[in-house]
Design a protein around this motif. Structure first.
Motif, PDB file in Angstrom:
ATOM      1  N   HIS A  26       0.801  -1.225   0.000  1.00 35.83           N
ATOM      2  CA  HIS A  26       0.000   0.000   0.000  1.00 35.83           C
ATOM      3  C   HIS A  26       0.834   1.275   0.000  1.00 35.83           C
ATOM      4  N   LYS A  38      -7.392  -0.294  10.329  1.00 34.86           N
ATOM      5  CA  LYS A  38      -8.149  -0.071   9.092  1.00 34.86           C
ATOM      6  C   LYS A  38      -7.994  -1.253   8.139  1.00 34.86           C
ATOM      7  N   TYR A  39      -6.750  -1.701   7.948  1.00 36.11           N
ATOM      8  CA  TYR A  39      -6.520  -2.830   7.046  1.00 36.11           C
ATOM      9  C   TYR A  39      -7.053  -4.135   7.639  1.00 36.11           C
ATOM     10  N   ARG A  40      -6.960  -4.304   8.943  1.00 31.77           N
ATOM     11  CA  ARG A  40      -7.504  -5.514   9.562  1.00 31.77           C
ATOM     12  C   ARG A  40      -9.017  -5.596   9.322  1.00 31.77           C
ATOM     13  N   ARG A  41      -9.705  -4.457   9.448  1.00 33.87           N
ATOM     14  CA  ARG A  41     -11.151  -4.441   9.155  1.00 33.87           C
ATOM     15  C   ARG A  41     -11.413  -4.728   7.674  1.00 33.87           C
ATOM     16  N   ARG A  42     -10.576  -4.184   6.800  1.00 34.05           N
ATOM     17  CA  ARG A  42     -10.758  -4.380   5.360  1.00 34.05           C
ATOM     18  C   ARG A  42     -10.609  -5.859   4.981  1.00 34.05           C
ATOM     19  N   TYR A  43      -9.641  -6.548   5.592  1.00 34.16           N
ATOM     20  CA  TYR A  43      -9.384  -7.944   5.245  1.00 34.16           C
ATOM     21  C   TYR A  43     -10.268  -8.921   6.002  1.00 34.16           C
ATOM     22  N   SER A  44     -10.994  -8.456   7.000  1.00 35.07           N
ATOM     23  CA  SER A  44     -11.868  -9.334   7.772  1.00 35.07           C
ATOM     24  C   SER A  44     -13.023  -9.801   6.896  1.00 35.07           C
TER      25      SER A  44
END
Length: 90
Positions: A26, A38-44
């Motif tokens: 990124h 933010k990325y953890r939520r996106r990949y969840s």
């Protein structure tokens, strides 16, 4: 262990390879806890699979991607008053 316990949504902020993979993918200079969330939520809910891919990216599996972290530690920022040195200005 993540896969042997069948946990599909594990992404660890403390894993330096995951942070490096995120920087490379990124184009970030630094991964803050807020940005990581933010990325953890996106990949969840597939964080474990995302972790696998980020580990591969960090290991150099994708040609042409580079680590955007500053070399030699944190990048020096110019001082707002224009001064160059320490407290004496040297």
């Amino acid at each position: 262990m993540t896969f042997s316990m069948q946990r599909p949504d594990i992404m660890s902020y403390g894993d330096l390879a995951i942070q490096r993979g995120l920087r490379m993918l990124h184009h970030h200079r630094r991964i803050t806890p807020e940005l990581f969330a933010k990325y953890r939520r996106r990949y969840s809910p597939h964080g474990s699979v995302a972790s696998l891919y980020l580990w591969e990216i960090a290991g150099g599996a994708v040609a042409g991607l580079r680590d955007w972290a500053p070399k030699g530690g944190e990048a020096k920022r110019p001082r707002p008053d224009g001064a160059k040195g320490g407290p004496r200005g040297d």
